[in-house]
Design an enzyme around this catalytic site. Sequence first.
Site, PDB file in Angstrom:
ATOM      1  N   CYS A  83       0.881  -1.154   0.000  1.00 60.41           N
ATOM      2  CA  CYS A  83       0.000   0.000   0.000  1.00 60.41           C
ATOM      3  C   CYS A  83       0.926   1.212   0.000  1.00 60.41           C
ATOM      4  O   CYS A  83       2.132   1.059   0.112  1.00 60.41           O
ATOM      5  CB  CYS A  83      -0.842   0.006   1.261  1.00 60.41           C
ATOM      6  N   ARG A 108       1.004   1.917  -5.955  1.00 63.99           N
ATOM      7  CA  ARG A 108       1.263   0.862  -4.962  1.00 63.99           C
ATOM      8  C   ARG A 108      -0.016   0.135  -4.539  1.00 63.99           C
ATOM      9  O   ARG A 108       0.034  -0.848  -3.804  1.00 63.99           O
ATOM     10  CB  ARG A 108       1.910   1.472  -3.714  1.00 63.99           C
ATOM     11  N   TRP A 149      -3.919  -1.655  -1.174  1.00 69.09           N
ATOM     12  CA  TRP A 149      -4.015  -2.839  -2.016  1.00 69.09           C
ATOM     13  C   TRP A 149      -4.385  -3.956  -1.047  1.00 69.09           C
ATOM     14  O   TRP A 149      -3.595  -4.341  -0.189  1.00 69.09           O
ATOM     15  CB  TRP A 149      -2.685  -3.139  -2.692  1.00 69.09           C
ATOM     16  N   ASN A 189       1.456  -0.367   5.818  1.00 74.86           N
ATOM     17  CA  ASN A 189       1.779  -1.089   4.593  1.00 74.86           C
ATOM     18  C   ASN A 189       2.531  -2.345   5.000  1.00 74.86           C
ATOM     19  O   ASN A 189       3.574  -2.245   5.643  1.00 74.86           O
ATOM     20  CB  ASN A 189       2.653  -0.208   3.690  1.00 74.86           C
ATOM     21  N   GLY A 190       1.985  -3.518   4.657  1.00 74.06           N
ATOM     22  CA  GLY A 190       2.654  -4.776   5.024  1.00 74.06           C
ATOM     23  C   GLY A 190       1.635  -5.790   5.485  1.00 74.06           C
ATOM     24  O   GLY A 190       0.433  -5.645   5.238  1.00 74.06           O
ATOM     25  N   GLU A 239       7.297 -12.465 -21.772  1.00 78.87           N
ATOM     26  CA  GLU A 239       7.066 -11.079 -21.370  1.00 78.87           C
ATOM     27  C   GLU A 239       5.904 -10.466 -22.168  1.00 78.87           C
ATOM     28  O   GLU A 239       5.066  -9.753 -21.602  1.00 78.87           O
ATOM     29  CB  GLU A 239       8.369 -10.277 -21.562  1.00 78.87           C
ATOM     30  N   LYS A 247       2.507  -8.996 -20.482  1.00 78.57           N
ATOM     31  CA  LYS A 247       2.044  -7.615 -20.696  1.00 78.57           C
ATOM     32  C   LYS A 247       0.580  -7.613 -21.127  1.00 78.57           C
ATOM     33  O   LYS A 247      -0.212  -6.815 -20.656  1.00 78.57           O
ATOM     34  CB  LYS A 247       2.877  -6.902 -21.771  1.00 78.57           C
ATOM     35  N   GLU A 274      -1.780  -8.669 -18.122  1.00 84.02           N
ATOM     36  CA  GLU A 274      -1.943  -7.799 -16.958  1.00 84.02           C
ATOM     37  C   GLU A 274      -2.682  -6.498 -17.231  1.00 84.02           C
ATOM     38  O   GLU A 274      -3.321  -5.964 -16.335  1.00 84.02           O
ATOM     39  CB  GLU A 274      -0.614  -7.545 -16.233  1.00 84.02           C
ATOM     40  N   HIS A 279       3.953 -29.997 -28.244  1.00 82.82           N
ATOM     41  CA  HIS A 279       3.771 -30.868 -27.074  1.00 82.82           C
ATOM     42  C   HIS A 279       2.519 -30.508 -26.283  1.00 82.82           C
ATOM     43  O   HIS A 279       2.397 -30.888 -25.130  1.00 82.82           O
ATOM     44  CB  HIS A 279       5.008 -30.791 -26.164  1.00 82.82           C
ATOM     45  N   LYS A 296       2.129  -1.873  -8.092  1.00 85.22           N
ATOM     46  CA  LYS A 296       3.456  -1.758  -8.690  1.00 85.22           C
ATOM     47  C   LYS A 296       4.501  -2.574  -7.938  1.00 85.22           C
ATOM     48  O   LYS A 296       5.300  -3.271  -8.533  1.00 85.22           O
ATOM     49  CB  LYS A 296       3.858  -0.284  -8.744  1.00 85.22           C
TER      50      LYS A 296
END
Length: 615
Positions: free
Chosen positions: A2, A27, A75, A101-102, A488, A492, A495, A511, A610
Site C-alpha cells: 500500500c 502501490r 491494495w 503497509n505490510g 514477457e 504484458k 496484466e 507438445h 506496482k
Amino acid sequence: MCGIVGYVGNKDSLSIIIKGLKRLEYRGYDSSGVAISDGNTTRFCKSKGKINKLEKKLKKIKDISGPIGIGHTRWATHGEPSDINAHPHMSNSGKLLLVHNGIIENYNTLKEKLINEGFSFVSETDTEVLVNLIEFVKQSEKLKLGEAVQIALRQVIGAYAICVMDYDRPNELVVAKLGSPLCIGMGKNEFYIASDVSPFIEFTKKVVYLKDGELAIIRNHKPTIFRKISDNSKVLPTISRLELSLEKIEKKGYKHFMLKEIYEQPKAIRDTLRGRLNIKKGIVKLSGMDEYMDKFINCKKLTIIACGTSWHSALAGEYMFEKIAKVSVEVEYASEFRYRDPVIDKNDIVIAISQSGETADTLAAIKLAKQKGAYVYGICNVVGSSIARESDSGSYTHAGPEIGVASTKAFTTQMTILYLMAIKLAKIRGVISKKSFINYLHEISAIENKIKIALKNDNLVKKVSKKYMNSKNCLYLGRGYNFPIALEGALKLKEISYIHAEGYPAAEMKHGPIALIDKDMPTVVIATNKINYDKIVSNIQEIKSRKGKIIAIVSKGDKEVKKIADDVIEVPECIESITPFITVIPLQLMSYHIAVMLGKNVDQPRNLAKSVTVE
Ligand code: M6R
C-alpha cells in the site's frame, strides 16, 4: 503493498497528503483514507475506490484541515476493498489512528488476545489489530505513544511500515518500519513521511530512509527522535540527498505513464550505459562487479532470482551469461527459491533483480542466500531501496521512476546491466577475443537507435492491435533469446488487457499448446532468429495449417515469414544476443494499444500493484 503518506509542519496537510497519495496510487488503489489534526480535533475520512472518490467524499466534510495528517492508499490483503477496511484504522478508544503497509502474520493470535482483554473489531484487517495492540500496551503500561508503539511492535511477526497519530499528542507522529519501505523528507521545520520519495520531491531534497527495526518520533518544531525498536537504543540517521526531480515523475504529455515509459526506453538505456562503457579503451565499468572481481572470476554457477517481468529479464540474462561468458546459470522465481533448500554456498554468486527493490519474495530470497554464505549482487532501479541496501554490491539501472504498473523500461534496462555483466565476465575469464568484446560493445551502444527505429512502427502496431483486440486468448512463441520475450509479451497482454495469453518456447508448441489453435486463436511469433530460422518457419506453417492467425515479429528484410504470416511487424536487424531488447518493443506497444482500445485502466490494472511488498 500500500502507499502511506504523513505530514508534520505548518502547511495544510490535507492537500499535501492527497497529492502524495495520488503519486503512490501505483502501490495500490482499491481504497484510500486520511486523518487530519488541527491540534485540537482529528477528523478522518475513508473511501472504497481511487483517490478521486475520497476527494469527493472529503468535500462534504467541514473543517477537515490542519498541519498534521496521515493518509493511505490500499491494495487489499486482509479483507475486501471497502470503506470499513480502508485505512486509517482507529483504536477502540477512538484515540489512535494508524496507516500500515505490510502484513501482520500473527494477527489472529494477537486478535484473540485482544478480544480476551475486551477489545472489539469492526474490520477484517490485520491493521486494526495492530492499532489496538498499541492502544492496549499504551493503556496497560501507561506509556507515551512512541514507547507503546515500540513495545507493541516487539510482539508482531510480519512486515510493516506504519504511521500513527494520537488524539492526546496532536503534534506528533510515530513511524516505524520492518520489511516495508518508509522514508522521511526533512524540510525546514516540517517533515514528510512516505512509502517512497515521490510525495515530497518538490518540497525537500533531504531524505532519511528508515531502516528495518527502526522507529522515529516526529514532532512539530522539535528534533526527530530515532530509535531501535528492539532495545530502544539511539540511532543516528543518515540524511541522503535526492537527485530525482518532479519532472521525471510526471506524464509529460503522454496519455499514460506506460506509453511514456515505453518511449523513454532509448534514453533509459543510454542512462544505464552512461559512464559504464568506454569503447575506445575497451572497458566496461561496473563498480559493484569490480569490487568483487575474484568472486566473479572463480564462480562456478550464477543463480538469478527475481519475480514477474524481472524474472523474464533474468531468463534473457541466462542466455547471455551462458552463450557469451560460458558460465552456468540457474534462474529461479524468488518465491520458490526462498522456500526450497537451495544448494548455495560461499562460492556462489546470486544475482537479485528488482525494479522496485522492495519485492518481498526477492528480499526474502536474498536473505536466505546470504545466510547460506552466498555473495549477492543486486540489480535495482529504485535508489536506496531495500534490495539495493541488502545486496553485497550491485548496479542501479538508472531507468528513472517507473510508474505504470506494467513494467517496460525497467525490463530493457535490467537486460542492459545483465548484458554488460556477461560481456565483462566473458572478458575477464578470457572466453572471448578482444575483437569480439569490442564488437559486443558496439552492439550494445547501438541499441538506443534500434529501439527508436522499432518505435517508429507504432502506428502499424496499433492497426494490428485493432484487428486482434477482441480475441479471448493469445499465444506467444519465441526461441532462444526470444523465448523470454514471448513470456514477457504474454504477461504484458494479460496484466493490462485481461486477455488470457501464454508464452512458450516455439518448439514446445507441438507438445500441447497446438491443441488450442483454431481460427480464433492468434499467435504472436517472434521470428527474428537467424539460428533456427527454418524451424520457426515450420512452426508457423503448422499453425497456419490449423487455421491459426499469425502476427510475426521479423527482422527488416525478412522474406520467408512475410509470405505466410497474417500480419508482420519489422524490427531492425541485429545480432542474436541483442534481439530481446528490440523484439519486446512491438509487444509492449501491442499490449498497450489493445488495453486502451478495450477501455482498460492501463496504468493501474485491476488487482495489481506496482511493488509487491507482501508474500
Ligand atoms: O519491482 P520488481 O521488479 O521486483 O517487481 C517484480 C514484479 O512484481 C513485476 O515485474 C510485475 O510482474 C510487473 N507488473 C510486470 O509488468
